[in-house]
Design a protein around this motif. Structure first.
Motif, PDB file in Angstrom:
ATOM      1  N   ASN A   1       0.835  -1.212   0.000  1.00  0.00           N
ATOM      2  CA  ASN A   1       0.000   0.000   0.000  1.00  0.00           C
ATOM      3  C   ASN A   1       0.865   1.255   0.000  1.00  0.00           C
ATOM      4  OD1 ASN A   1      -2.405  -1.291  -0.012  1.00  0.00           O
ATOM      5  ND2 ASN A   1      -2.957  -0.882   2.120  1.00  0.00           N
TER       6      ASN A   1
ATOM      7  N   ASP B   1       5.140   6.284   5.197  1.00  0.00           N
ATOM      8  CA  ASP B   1       5.465   6.717   3.833  1.00  0.00           C
ATOM      9  C   ASP B   1       5.327   8.226   3.737  1.00  0.00           C
ATOM     10  OD1 ASP B   1       2.750   7.530   2.937  1.00  0.00           O
ATOM     11  OD2 ASP B   1       2.286   5.393   3.204  1.00  0.00           O
TER      12      ASP B   1
ATOM     13  N   GLY C   1      -5.341  -2.576  -6.553  1.00  0.00           N
ATOM     14  CA  GLY C   1      -5.816  -2.854  -5.183  1.00  0.00           C
ATOM     15  C   GLY C   1      -7.099  -3.682  -5.196  1.00  0.00           C
ATOM     16  N   THR C   2      -7.247  -4.516  -4.185  1.00  0.00           N
ATOM     17  CA  THR C   2      -8.472  -5.329  -4.101  1.00  0.00           C
ATOM     18  C   THR C   2      -9.486  -4.708  -3.145  1.00  0.00           C
ATOM     19  OG1 THR C   2      -7.592  -6.579  -2.248  1.00  0.00           O
ATOM     20  CG2 THR C   2      -7.190  -7.466  -4.459  1.00  0.00           C
ATOM     21  N   GLY C   3      -9.050  -3.752  -2.327  1.00  0.00           N
ATOM     22  CA  GLY C   3      -9.943  -3.168  -1.316  1.00  0.00           C
ATOM     23  C   GLY C   3     -10.025  -4.036  -0.067  1.00  0.00           C
TER      24      GLY C   3
ATOM     25  N   SER D   1      -6.841   3.204  -6.277  1.00  0.00           N
ATOM     26  CA  SER D   1      -6.801   1.815  -5.799  1.00  0.00           C
ATOM     27  C   SER D   1      -6.879   0.864  -6.988  1.00  0.00           C
ATOM     28  CB  SER D   1      -7.968   1.560  -4.840  1.00  0.00           C
ATOM     29  OG  SER D   1      -8.152   0.181  -4.661  1.00  0.00           O
TER      30      SER D   1
ATOM     31  N   LEU E   1      -6.234  -3.933   3.840  1.00  0.00           N
ATOM     32  CA  LEU E   1      -6.200  -3.474   5.240  1.00  0.00           C
ATOM     33  C   LEU E   1      -7.132  -4.296   6.136  1.00  0.00           C
ATOM     34  CD1 LEU E   1      -5.889   0.421   4.963  1.00  0.00           C
ATOM     35  CD2 LEU E   1      -4.127  -1.264   5.502  1.00  0.00           C
TER      36      LEU E   1
ATOM     37  N   TYR F   1     -13.626  -0.805   1.480  1.00  0.00           N
ATOM     38  CA  TYR F   1     -13.694   0.654   1.630  1.00  0.00           C
ATOM     39  C   TYR F   1     -12.406   1.259   1.061  1.00  0.00           C
ATOM     40  CZ  TYR F   1     -14.170   5.326   3.438  1.00  0.00           C
ATOM     41  OH  TYR F   1     -14.279   6.677   3.526  1.00  0.00           O
ATOM     42  N   ARG F   2     -12.570   2.227   0.167  1.00  0.00           N
ATOM     43  CA  ARG F   2     -11.392   2.886  -0.427  1.00  0.00           C
ATOM     44  C   ARG F   2     -11.570   4.388  -0.322  1.00  0.00           C
ATOM     45  NH1 ARG F   2     -12.887  -1.452  -4.274  1.00  0.00           N
ATOM     46  NH2 ARG F   2     -11.019  -2.658  -4.800  1.00  0.00           N
ATOM     47  N   VAL F   3     -10.472   5.087  -0.026  1.00  0.00           N
ATOM     48  CA  VAL F   3     -10.545   6.555   0.011  1.00  0.00           C
ATOM     49  C   VAL F   3     -10.482   7.071  -1.436  1.00  0.00           C
ATOM     50  CG1 VAL F   3      -9.466   8.688   0.859  1.00  0.00           C
ATOM     51  CG2 VAL F   3      -9.378   6.593   2.249  1.00  0.00           C
TER      52      VAL F   3
ATOM     53  N   ARG G   1       2.364   1.792  -3.295  1.00  0.00           N
ATOM     54  CA  ARG G   1       1.353   2.172  -4.290  1.00  0.00           C
ATOM     55  C   ARG G   1       0.827   3.586  -4.080  1.00  0.00           C
ATOM     56  NH1 ARG G   1      -3.362  -0.388  -4.498  1.00  0.00           N
ATOM     57  NH2 ARG G   1      -3.180  -1.491  -2.524  1.00  0.00           N
ATOM     58  N   TYR G   2       0.610   3.953  -2.796  1.00  0.00           N
ATOM     59  CA  TYR G   2      -0.033   5.252  -2.559  1.00  0.00           C
ATOM     60  C   TYR G   2       0.941   6.430  -2.474  1.00  0.00           C
ATOM     61  CZ  TYR G   2      -4.321   2.665  -2.214  1.00  0.00           C
ATOM     62  OH  TYR G   2      -5.380   1.871  -2.520  1.00  0.00           O
TER      63      TYR G   2
END
Ligand code: ADP
Length: 463
Positions: free
Chosen positions: A363, A392, A422-424, A417, A427, A410-412, A366-367
């Motif tokens: 994450n 990070d 990302g799979t969501g 994502s 986390l 849940y994704r911001v 990626r972010y």
């Protein structure tokens, strides 16, 4: 309710006890009444006999003993025994025996008492008649004694006469006792039968029932709570299945779409490689989703931790994760660093701890994105707690979303994502894994400027 059926019956016990007490009371009453009747009858016959003797004595004409005997013998004695005794004790007349053969009667207790007091009533065994006899004797002025006797009823004879009435009374008494016992039992049992039908306690409840009712209420509340939990779990499962299906649809559509273009020869030959690459990417993201769903379902079942805890060196795990993600970090222009002591041992499941750290570092890479991205895996340990934080210098997680990002799907930033594969679920797995080890995870603002995911684990599992 087999236990209740084969157990003891309170109502039956009550009924038996009440019936036994009432029946015993009725029997005692019957005996008392019979005894009283016997006593009264005997007393009445004493008085009647004495009156009879007085009557005869009062009407006896004065005369010689022979004249008196002649008058006396003419009286109708019936069942009674009449005896006339002269002043010297000679029996002048006896209505049931031959007077001439009878011995001198001056020593008979009723005769002696009558001579002393004028009259006397005595119950005695008559040797002449061979029965228990009640005598009433009255002494006349000339010394003659008038005596009337009557055979006494024995108690058994009296009972024999009374028994039909007594038995009938007893039967009625026992029947009434049974009916009353049944009514009383029903009344006493009523509050028990009402328990549990409604939430309120029965109107005429016994104080002694309160602990039982409290326990029932407690259990009712527990049932309601576990019912709610079950419903919530069922809803969550339904929602999860819906989300998974939804997540599957878009890669499948992309794969299907490009595959169709290629199959029907509509795509330009120079696009084939690009389309195949896109199909590979989508297949990869589907594989990632399936893997995450499987991991979560294993975590839900608790089967991952069942294999038992073993000592795991988190420094080695962190280094391994950094190595695995090295190509990705290079691609994203991000540096990954591990910071901490040479060795950090915790008890746990190595595979699960690695997956947890992998998701966090993945994450972070990626972010934080872009050039000069920085990721630091920091390890700290004391006797009680071990913390692993992944920092990070990316955009960070807004404070209001710091709880929700751990929810499934849940994704911001939805597009980022998806773009980054990302799979969501990453986390959600991290949180589950931390909890499976007795730990927690939360988000802070990193000193690097981005997000800091802090996992806290007990140094010794079960501490
Ligand atoms: P995803 O597969 O979408 O990344 P995750 O469960 O791993 O799902 O994360 C949930 C969401 O939390 C992400 O969609 C993202 O919006 C946010 N998030 C996770 N890690 C970071 C991070 N290091 N910095 C910023 N946002 C993050």
């Amino acid at each position: 309710m087999a236990a209740a059926a084969s157990g003891k019956h309170l109502s039956r016990r009550l009924l038996i006890a009440l019936f036994a007490v009432s029946a015993a009371l009725s029997t005692a009453m019957a005996i008392a009444v019979t005894a009283m009747c016997y006593h009264t009858t005997e007393r009445d016959s004493d008085t009647a006999l004495a009156t009879q003797a007085e009557d005869i004595a009062g009407h006896m004409p004065a005369g010689t003993p022979e004249e008196e005997a002649a008058w006396f013998s003419a009286l109708p004695f019936g069942e009674m025994r009449g005896t006339l005794i002269a002043a010297d004790g000679t029996v002048l007349y006896d209505s049931q025996a031959d007077a001439s053969t009878m011995e001198n009667h001056n020593t008979r207790s009723e005769v002696v008492s009558a001579r002393e007091k004028g009259e006397a009533t005595v119950s005695r065994y008559s040797t002449t008649l061979g029965t228990d006899t009640l005598y009433a004797a009255v002494a006349l002025p000339d010394g003659t004694v008038v005596r009337v006797g009557e055979t006494r009823h024995s108690l058994t004879a009296f009972l024999g006469k009374m028994s039909p009435a007594v038995l009938a009374g007893l039967l009625v008494g026992v029947f009434i006792a049974f009916v009353v016992a049944q009514l009383l039992t029903r009344r006493i049992m009523k509050p028990f039968e009402e328990v549990g039908l409604v939430q309120q306690p029965p109107a005429d409840m016994y104080v002694e029932m309160q602990p039982l009712l409290d326990r029932i209420n407690e259990q009712r509340q527990e049932l309601v709570k576990s019912n709610q939990e079950l419903r919530r779990a069922a809803n969550a499962r339904r929602e999860f299945t819906g989300n998974v299906t939804h997540e599957m649809k878009s890669p499948l559509q992309v794969i299907g779409g490009y595959a169709e273009l290629m199959r029907d020869g509509i795509a330009n030959p120079e696009d084939y490689q690009r389309f195949a690459g896109l199909i590979c990417d989508e297949a990869q993201s589907m594989r990632a989703l399936v893997d995450d769903v499987l991991t979560l379902s294993h975590l839900d079942e608790g089967s991952i931790m069942e294999s038992g805890a073993e000592p795991v060196d988190l420094v080695q795990v962190a280094k391994h994760v950094a190595t695995r993600l090295h190509p990705k970090s290079i691609d994203n222009g991000v540096t990954v660093r591990v910071d901490g002591p040479a060795e950090v041992i915790v008890q746990g499941n190595a595979g699960l701890l690695e997956q947890m750290l992998y998701n966090l570092v993945d994450n972070a890479i990626r972010y934080c994105g872009g050039e000069r991205g920085q990721v630091v895996i920091r390890l700290r340990q004391n006797a009680d707690w071990t913390t692993v934080s992944v920092d990070d210098n990316g955009p960070g997680v807004p404070v209001e979303a710091r709880e929700r990002v751990f929810e499934r799907f849940y994704r911001v930033d939805v597009s980022r994502s998806r773009e980054t594969g990302g799979t969501g679920l990453g986390l959600a797995i991290v949180k589950h894994a931390a909890e499976a080890h007795g730990g927690t995870v939360h988000i802070e603002t990193s000193s690097l400027g981005g997000a800091s995911f802090v996992v806290t684990l007990p140094t010794h599992l079960g501490a």
